[in-house]
Scaffold this motif. Structure first.
Motif, short mmCIF file in Angstrom:
data_model
loop_
_atom_site.label_atom_id
_atom_site.label_comp_id
_atom_site.label_asym_id
_atom_site.label_seq_id
_atom_site.Cartn_x
_atom_site.Cartn_y
_atom_site.Cartn_z
N PRO A 102 34.80 35.36 41.32
CA PRO A 102 35.08 34.11 42.03
C PRO A 102 35.68 34.40 43.40
N VAL A 103 35.54 33.47 44.31
CA VAL A 103 36.06 33.68 45.66
C VAL A 103 37.58 33.81 45.63
N VAL A 234 51.70 44.33 43.79
CA VAL A 234 51.83 45.74 43.44
C VAL A 234 50.56 46.50 43.79
N PHE A 235 49.40 45.93 43.49
CA PHE A 235 48.15 46.63 43.78
C PHE A 235 47.90 46.74 45.29
N LYS A 236 48.35 45.78 46.04
CA LYS A 236 48.26 45.90 47.51
C LYS A 236 49.16 47.03 48.01
N HIS A 282 40.11 44.26 42.62
CA HIS A 282 39.19 43.51 43.47
C HIS A 282 39.94 42.60 44.45
N TYR A 283 40.88 41.82 43.96
CA TYR A 283 41.53 40.83 44.81
C TYR A 283 42.64 41.42 45.67
N GLU A 288 37.36 50.44 46.20
CA GLU A 288 35.99 50.46 45.74
C GLU A 288 35.88 49.62 44.46
N PRO A 289 34.68 49.17 44.10
CA PRO A 289 34.54 48.41 42.86
C PRO A 289 35.14 49.17 41.68
#
Length: 316
Positions: A102-103, A234-236, A282-283, A288-289
């Protein structure tokens, strides 16, 4: 007895309550978190099996809530497509293949609430010198690390073990000039033999990692992603501190402190967890995927073990 979602707390693990959602997944795929109902530690636990695997285990959730949320996005078109795709995927490795995301990030604030919202610092105040997955799962994770880590004692290589404790499950004798741990308990981190330095930090209070940009070649996180209440932040941060092309490895099982795990985790199943972690990559952007690997050593006989990994995009 019911949890905050009004779902029953059962005494046994059901046989794949999400079979209608994932008909091709093996029957050993478990629903939500298998947990110790009392969450009491023995005085001298030798390993996780003596502490965590008690006759009384509880399970939260029914599994398909994750997909229901996706179906609410964009009038349900994207969510229905994802659900149809998931039903056709016959293994954990296939869950993240060709996902039409989703966007917008599909989760809500309440999905990251916990049954116990008290201070995590207080919860982790006492050290727990135990392991949270069984020995076969630990061995599988260590073997995986041995296959993907940079060679031991490689010049200039730095590794961050995020949400670390007294053991990191790295290969025996593995060394680098810099192996950093972040975690919640000072005593546990001091005991960890592979760490060259550590920082005590509650990522749910302050998700900003205290490191320079482009510092690490590898980031690991073991059976802790389900406790993150601000996972995108955290992922950022993971993306920021990874070197271009750096590898992030998130591993998890179906074990947890259920009172501290986020609600979207305790109400879903293993395959959903793979998608949830994949969505964080992803977000967060700049990765990478994401890809998934099932390294479960003895399906149905020991703890399952899953990996979701991705690399930071290399500099153009």
């Amino acid at each position: 007895m019911a949890n905050r979602l009004g779902l029953p707390l059962r005494q046994t693990i059901p046989i794949l309550a999400v079979a209608s959602v994932y008909p091709n997944l093996p029957s050993t795929t478990s629903v939500a978190c298998a947990i110790d109902s009392a969450l009491r530690l023995p005085r001298k636990p030798k390993n996780r099996a003596s502490w965590y695997r008690t006759p009384r285990r509880l399970v939260l959730g029914v599994g398909a809530i994750f997909w229901t949320q996706f179906m609410s996005m964009s009038g349900g078109t994207i969510g229905k497509s994802l659900l149809a795709s998931a039903r056709q995927k016959g293994s954990i490795e296939q869950v993240l293949k060709n996902v039409e995301w989703p966007v917008q990030f599909p989760f809500k604030e309440e999905d990251f609430q916990r049954f116990d919202e008290s201070s995590d610092t207080l919860f982790y105040e006492s050290p727990r010198f135990v392991t949270h997955i069984d020995d076969p799962a630990i061995a599988a994770l260590t073997k995986y690390y041995s296959e993907v880590f940079p060679p031991s004692s490689s010049p200039g290589v730095a590794i961050l073990d995020m949400c670390s404790s007294w053991v990191s499950h790295f290969p025996a004798g593995y060394k680098q000039d810099r192996i950093v741990g972040t975690g919640m308990n000072d005593e546990e981190l001091k005991r960890n033999p592979v760490l060259t330095e550590f920082v005590v930090q509650d990522l749910n209070v302050d998700p900003k990692l205290p490191f320079e940009d482009n510092s690490f070649d590898v980031i690991t996180n073991v059976v802790s992603v389900d406790y993150l209440t601000k996972p995108l932040d955290v992922f950022k941060e993971m993306r920021r501190v990874l070197k271009p092309g750096g590898l992030a490895i998130i591993s998890f099982s179906n074990r947890c402190f259920w009172t501290k795990a986020i609600s979207i985790w305790t109400s879903t199943a293993d395959a959903d967890h793979v998608m949830i972690v994949g969505s964080y990559f992803h977000y967060a952007g700049g990765f990478e995927p994401p890809q998934a690997v099932d390294i479960s050593p003895n399906p149905g006989r020991s703890d399952p073990m899953y990996i979701v990994y991705s690399r930071k995009f290399a500099a153009a």
